[in-house]
Design an enzyme around this catalytic site. Structure first.
Site, short mmCIF file in Angstrom:
data_model
loop_
_atom_site.label_atom_id
_atom_site.label_comp_id
_atom_site.label_asym_id
_atom_site.label_seq_id
_atom_site.Cartn_x
_atom_site.Cartn_y
_atom_site.Cartn_z
N ILE A 11 48.40 46.57 42.30
CA ILE A 11 48.58 48.23 42.06
C ILE A 11 48.13 48.98 43.13
CG2 ILE A 11 46.11 48.43 40.95
CD1 ILE A 11 49.54 49.94 39.75
N SER A 33 39.18 44.30 51.39
CA SER A 33 39.69 43.24 50.53
C SER A 33 39.62 42.02 51.34
CB SER A 33 41.35 43.61 50.18
OG SER A 33 41.80 43.24 49.17
N ARG A 34 39.51 40.98 50.46
CA ARG A 34 39.37 39.78 51.22
C ARG A 34 40.70 39.23 51.82
NH1 ARG A 34 37.79 36.88 45.70
NH2 ARG A 34 39.43 37.92 45.45
N LYS A 87 41.66 51.87 35.70
CA LYS A 87 41.79 51.26 34.13
C LYS A 87 41.71 49.87 34.08
CE LYS A 87 44.73 49.70 32.55
NZ LYS A 87 45.63 48.57 32.78
N ASP A 165 44.96 44.89 28.46
CA ASP A 165 45.07 45.51 29.72
C ASP A 165 46.36 46.41 29.85
OD1 ASP A 165 44.41 45.33 32.62
OD2 ASP A 165 46.77 44.91 32.30
#
Ligand code: NAP
Length: 303
Positions: A11, A33-34, A87, A165
């Protein structure tokens, strides 16, 4: 204003990065972010390192799945940053209440985003329904999980919410447009034998409101809300992006590309005015369904 994106996955790449790039309000100053990153933007793999190195970035937008999100949100608020949450806003309701209290205590903005509320026709639907008496309403939200969540095993792990979801997007619209709130009275939840979360759900609410969520629909996808009122019938199609009144199309288009720009515009306004927006109504319905739901078992399912 400078902003950092945290959790560079599907996303973030599909919606957050283009929305920030197109915005006059925001400059993407860092990512955390990894594995993921955005070309030309300073990339951190560790959140504490980002907070220490970039005190000039006052806002973070958290795009990772709900279960790992809370410690990031708490650390951001403790470090004096405003926070925008994808969300669903948390893995549990209590987590979000705790974040809301922390943001208020520190005078920071917390925004629980609901992107589907920004769909093209939702505001028009809300305006049309205001003052009507709802006779009944039905949500049909059926999509193909393999198409939209390839390889995302977290959706079937505890806290991943399964079919809720996407279903929570429908509930975010319902809770926005209905003139009076409803509450859940019954639910049937279908769990594949090998999954911790449901792949389908049938929900019954007060006020003759029902919902049918299914993640096994191949072919054409369905994101519809149909409402019958004393004034006539209203239908939202394409996830709230098209509005049909008494069978006649009156507003909207098929694109969802306006939703995330609208969220970032709203966040800019909230920060500028020192306000928060925390609405847990959609997630309360999901928690109630998981509390009251009758369980059915389906064959094993693999992404
Ligand atoms: P995703 O691609 O599976 O995950 C997003 C990123 O979060 C991953 O790339 C990963 O980045 C990071 N992440 C994953 N697990 C983590 C963990 N345990 N700890 C820290 N970081 C972790 O998921 P997504 O589809 O983008 O969804 C993320 C959120 O956006 C969800 O709440 C979802 O409901 C919402 N959303 C998704 C869509 C959609 O179409 N997929 C649409 C609207 C909203 P690194 O591995 O690089 O750290």
């Amino acid at each position: 204003m400078k902003i950092a994106l945290v959790g560079i996955g599907k996303i973030a790449i599909d919606q957050h990065v283009p929305a920030i790039a197109a915005s006059k309000d925001w400059e993407l100053a860092a990512t955390v972010s990894r594995k993921g990153s955005v070309p030309g933007v300073e990339a951190f793999t560790d959140f504490a390192a980002f907070l220490a190195a970039r005190p000039d970035v006052p806002v973070v937008s958290l795009c990772m799945p709900p279960v790992p999100r809370y410690p990031y949100a708490e650390a951001a608020l403790l470090a004096g940053r405003h926070v925008m949450l994808e969300k669903p806003p948390g893995a549990t309701l209590a987590e979000v209440h705790a974040l809301s209290a922390l943001a208020a205590e520190r005078g920071l903005t917390l925004y629980t985003t609901w992107h589907s509320r920004m769909a093209q026709a939702v505001a028009a639907a809300k305006a049309w329904l205001a003052g009507t008496t709802i006779r009944k309403a039905h949500i049909t939200w059926r999509e193909d999980v393999r198409k939209w969540h390839p390889g995302q095993d977290w959706v079937f792990e505890p806290g991943g919410m399964g079919v809720f979801d996407p279903g929570i997007n429908a509930l975010s619209i319902l809770t926005e447009i209905l003139p009076k709130p409803v509450h859940l009275t019954a639910a049937t939840l279908t769990f594949p034998e090998n999954c911790q979360t449901p792949i389908a759900a049938a929900l019954t609410f007060t006020g003759q409101v029902t919902a049918d969520f299914d993640w096994r629909q191949e072919g054409p996808q369905t994101w519809d809300i149909d409402v019958e009122t004393d004034k006539g019938s209203l239908a939202l199609r394409m996830g709230g992006n098209r509005l049909v009144i008494d069978g006649r199309e009156v507003a909207g288009e098929n694109s969802i590309m306006g939703e995330y720009p609208a969220l970032y515009s709203r966040m800019a306004t909230l920060v500028a005015h020192g306000q928060s927006e925390v609405d847990l109504a959609p997630m309360t319905h999901v928690a109630d369904a998981l509390t009251l739901g009758r369980r059915e078992t389906a064959p094993p399912f693999f992404l």
